[in-house]
Design an enzyme around this catalytic site. Structure first.
Site, PDB file in Angstrom:
ATOM      1  N   HIS A 105       0.814  -1.218   0.000  1.00 30.28           N
ATOM      2  CA  HIS A 105       0.000   0.000   0.000  1.00 30.28           C
ATOM      3  C   HIS A 105       0.850   1.272   0.000  1.00 30.28           C
ATOM      4  O   HIS A 105       0.328   2.370  -0.163  1.00 30.28           O
ATOM      5  CB  HIS A 105      -0.973   0.004   1.188  1.00 30.28           C
TER       6      HIS A 105
ATOM      7  N   SER B 174       4.414   2.289   8.290  1.00 35.70           N
ATOM      8  CA  SER B 174       3.964   1.290   7.321  1.00 35.70           C
ATOM      9  C   SER B 174       5.120   0.773   6.479  1.00 35.70           C
ATOM     10  O   SER B 174       5.997   1.537   6.059  1.00 35.70           O
ATOM     11  CB  SER B 174       2.912   1.895   6.398  1.00 35.70           C
TER      12      SER B 174
ATOM     13  N   ASP C 256       0.100  -7.721   1.389  1.00 36.24           N
ATOM     14  CA  ASP C 256       0.521  -6.321   1.429  1.00 36.24           C
ATOM     15  C   ASP C 256       2.046  -6.164   1.418  1.00 36.24           C
ATOM     16  O   ASP C 256       2.613  -5.461   2.239  1.00 36.24           O
ATOM     17  CB  ASP C 256      -0.064  -5.608   2.650  1.00 36.24           C
TER      18      ASP C 256
END
Length: 820
Positions: A304, A427, A348
């Protein structure tokens, strides 16, 4: 909800388009000044009716160099004071009210990177802009960019065509630092180059091409300029008041990688990097090893994080504080540009190849991994990351993650962190198991300093291993034979050493002290070699003083440790360091020199027993409460809204009519008389959990706490629910320079003879010289006049304290002895 929000904002980039009013040949452009018109594509910028490029007369001063896979050299006349005129592009001002409103919303979400700058589209090039000149047998092209009130500026060169002998530099107009040189080898496969930030609002690009080269082979064009507006300090990469990194600051619950919680992770931390793209500290990620153990620049992050492309990403390695409580770290260990090799939303993950230079010269590590995906085998998890673009942090899950599925992705689910936290910008950062191998990368979560019981989830490395093709799985890149399930890191973990004595940290050292106490550090010696460790030499010092040596003997098996007691020392005011190095294992040369040293730091903050508080309230002064607590946790002074009190942070109950409530945007001055030595605590609380400074609606509040000698004990303003500072107070320091009338000590630095002048000589009872070990090395007791000569020629070069003693206490003056 998080991912949709991320998608919405990632593709909503902000641009300003530059169109050139003139199109001249190289010859026509030499020594000319062009006009540029600037147009905004949205309302983020406060536009002026017309903007002109003006010649810049820039006075150049002293140098400080920075690097980004650079190739040496420096800008012309770098160390000389010269005046040079060339073309400057004037950018419009930012509409900070709109930007801050967006950031206040955006910063809440972990999946969206920390924005520190606005990305502006440009159309600038060496054919149509800038100024050419001939200097020192060089064709020199310069272009200046002025971004009003910017904390820094960076560029994306969408065409980077240079002959082999050409060099490019970028530096600030005050000439405090530069990046470069960059040459033809910095060009990526896509023909581009993304630069790191240069601090300041006026930045200069300088291209040097030898006059023997054909300029027709030279072409640079810039299609993006990043106008940084927060999270940077122009010039020296030091953010003085707050524990924050140059790209942003994270919550106070985050833990520095160089705190004790990170002692066992000093190898793995070197694999982790901060990712910046344009004006955003996008994500984190890590170099990952492959079965060839060859240091190939594979880089793992989250799927992402990939929106907007990776070709212009800049990877910042070793961006960390050197100490547990430090507030600055290097930003000059970077590489730029990546190519996407594989990705998959089902776990992811995104695997990149770093294009422009291998970061191996930065002493990095390629992290090991475990693709077994065994839930029962994972008993603990550790994350290393850059929350909100901040300095490198660490967090621990001591009871182990478990398998789950979140938003369609297979994840490791962490119910709650036991130590530390993650935030937006974390992230893509790696999750390590208890064996120090990567098992996942951060996908999302609700954990934060405001929600410390929240969960986080990481895409599972074992699931990422397999997929339908090489573009959707890891195994083709990291293990082409698909024959390995567990791999250690490179170079440290991939090499077995027979003789390897290692430092495993220093214990029995406090994080901070509130008195000049005795400290007795313990060094943890570890045998990282396959042969038993029976002897070694341990060399250590305190505060960079004289080295002391321990000839250790014993019998340690592989991976075993031993505690070695070091000598005690008396802490000094300010930063204290314990430096330890181990060598000569079993009387031989250590086969691995990368793990031999440890530096442990702590702070001593001691003042006199009078406190002066200056509090500048924000737009909501009634939300603030503060108090000072004494050695027995008793409240000795307080102020502000008593309905908020010490436990009311974040309750959001305050009213302007509450008892004790302060007015908005006012200055509050308090003098606090304290009785007794010991540890004191200053606590400031905000009812709305947004501190007293720097938010969109908060305003610019601040507080400063000093002692009677005007020594700073605490300061701040940018916090959440509350902020607490501990310090020491003692009557022994209750004298001020005013009691002596005036005090002068010179020369400083000195070659050995020091003069001290004191107006009220009758107040002086003695002078003592203290070294950085806390030892008294000289004393003077007889004074005939207000000017005294101290003969310190027998003392070695170094830092000392000249203590001026009176019946009321002591004034300490720092002195440096330095011979030519």
């Amino acid at each position: 909800m998080y991912f949709n929000y991320f998608q919405k904002y990632w593709f909503n980039l902000y641009h300003v388009h530059f169109s050139m009013s003139l199109n001249k040949t190289k010859r026509e452009r030499q020594n000319s000044s062009d006009e540029v018109s600037i147009f905004a594509s949205n309302q983020l910028f406060q536009m002026k009716k017309s903007l002109l490029i003006v010649p810049a007369a820039v006075l150049f001063m002293a140098p400080t160099a920075m690097a980004q896979v650079s190739h040496g050299g420096q800008p012309l006349n770098w160390e000389k004071q010269t005046t040079t005129s060339f073309q400057f592009v004037q950018l419009p001002e930012l509409n900070m009210a709109t930007i801050e409103a967006e950031d206040a919303e955006n910063d809440q979400y972990k999946e969206f990177g920390f924005r520190f700058g606005i990305e502006r589209s440009a159309n600038l090039n060496t054919n149509s802009n800038g100024t050419w000149s001939v200097e020192n047998n060089m064709n020199v092209w310069r272009l200046g960019v002025h971004a009003p009130n910017a904390t820094g500026v960076s560029f994306v060169f969408n065409n980077f065509d240079l002959p082999k002998s050409a060099k490019l530099f970028i530096y600030d107009a005050e000439k405090t630092h530069y990046i470069g040189s960059f040459d033809y080898t910095n060009k990526q496969a896509n023909g581009m180059l993304a630069s790191t930030l240069v601090y300041g609002e006026k930045v200069i690009i300088e291209l040097q091409v030898p006059t023997t080269e054909n300029l027709d082979k030279t072409y640079l064009s810039i299609n993006q300029i990043v106008h940084a507006y927060r999270g940077l300090n122009s010039k020296f990469e030091e953010l003085k008041a707050l524990a924050r990194g140059p790209f942003g600051n994270s919550g106070s619950c985050n833990i520095s990688i160089n705190c004790p919680e990170g002692d066992d992770w000093q190898v793995e931390k070197k694999s982790v990097a901060l990712i910046a793209s344009g004006g955003n500290a996008v994500c984190s990620g890590a170099l990952v090893n492959n079965t060839a153990n060859d240091g190939y620049p594979y880089f793992l992050t989250a799927n992402h994080c990939l929106g907007g492309g990776v070709g212009n990403w800049t990877f910042y390695f070793n961006h960390e504080s050197a100490t547990c409580n430090g507030n600055s770290g290097p930003t000059n260990q970077t590489v730029s540009g990546g190519s996407l090799l594989a990705s998959n939303g089902g776990s992811d993950f995104g695997l990149l190849e770093i294009n422009n230079g291998n970061p191996i010269t930065y002493n990095v590590e390629w992290a090991g991994w475990d693709n077994t995906d065994s839930e029962n085998a994972v008993t603990a998890g550790t994350g290393i990351h850059h929350p909100s673009g901040d300095l490198k942090k660490i967090c621990h899950d001591t009871d182990g993650p478990y398998h789950d599925n979140v938003q369609g992705a297979a994840v490791w689910y962490i119910d709650q962190w036991e130590d530390g936290m993650t935030e937006g910008g974390s992230s893509g950062s790696p999750l390590f198991n208890q064996d120090h191998r990567i098992i996942g990368q951060l996908y999302g979560g609700s954990a934060s300093c405001q929600n410390q019981s929240g969960a986080d989830w990481y895409g599972r490395f074992g699931v990422s291993w397999d997929g339908n093709s090489s573009s959707s799985r890891l195994r083709d890149w990291l293990d082409p034979q698909n024959s390995t399930t567990v791999l250690d890191g490179y170079p440290t973990g991939a090499v077995t050493y027979s003789v390897d004595a290692a430092s495993s940290g220093v214990t029995n050292v406090p994080e901070d002290l509130c008195g000049l106490e005795t400290v007795s550090p313990v060094f943890v010696l570890k045998n990282n070699g396959s042969s038993n460790l029976t002897s070694c030499t341990i060399t250590y010092n305190f505060n960079n003083g004289s080295n002391q040596t321990i000839n250790w003997t014993g019998n340690l098996a592989e991976d075993a440790t031993a505690n070695v007691q070091l000598a005690s020392f008396t802490a000094i005011p300010g930063t204290n360091t314990v430096n330890v190095n181990v060598s000569s294992p079993n009387g031989q040369t250590d086969e691995n020199g990368n793990n031999n040293s440890t530096v442990k730091s702590f702070e001593v903050n001691v003042g006199e027993d009078v406190l002066n508080l200056t509090l500048e309230t924000d737009n909501f002064g009634y939300e603030t409460y503060w108090e000072v607590r004494g050695p027995n946790n008793q409240v000795v002074a307080s102020g502000g809204n008593t309905n908020v009190g010490p436990n009311g942070g974040g309750d959001r109950i305050a009213d302007a009519n509450d008892p004790g409530a302060y007015p908005n945007n006012s200055t509050i001055n308090e003098t606090i008389q304290l009785d007794g030595n010991g540890c004191y605590t200053f606590l400031i609380v905000d009812d709305y959990d947004d501190g007293i400074c720097c938010g969109f609606t908060t305003g610019a509040g601040s507080y400063e706490l000093t002692d009677g000698n005007n020594t700073l004990m605490a300061e701040g303003g940018e916090f959440e629910e509350e902020e607490e500072t501990e310090f020491g107070m003692t009557k022994a320091l209750s004298i001020s320079e005013a009691d002596f009338g005036s005090v002068s000590l010179y020369p400083n630095p000195s070659e050995g003879t020091v003069f001290v002048e004191i107006q009220n000589i009758d107040k002086l009872t003695g002078i003592s010289i203290i070294d950085i070990m806390g030892k008294t090395v000289a004393e003077f007791a007889s004074f005939q006049s207000t000017k005294m000569t101290l003969d310190l020629n027998r003392l070695a070069d170094g830092v000392y304290y000249v203590n001026l003693n009176s019946e009321k206490g002591t004034i300490a003056k720092k002195l440096v002895l330095l011979r030519n």
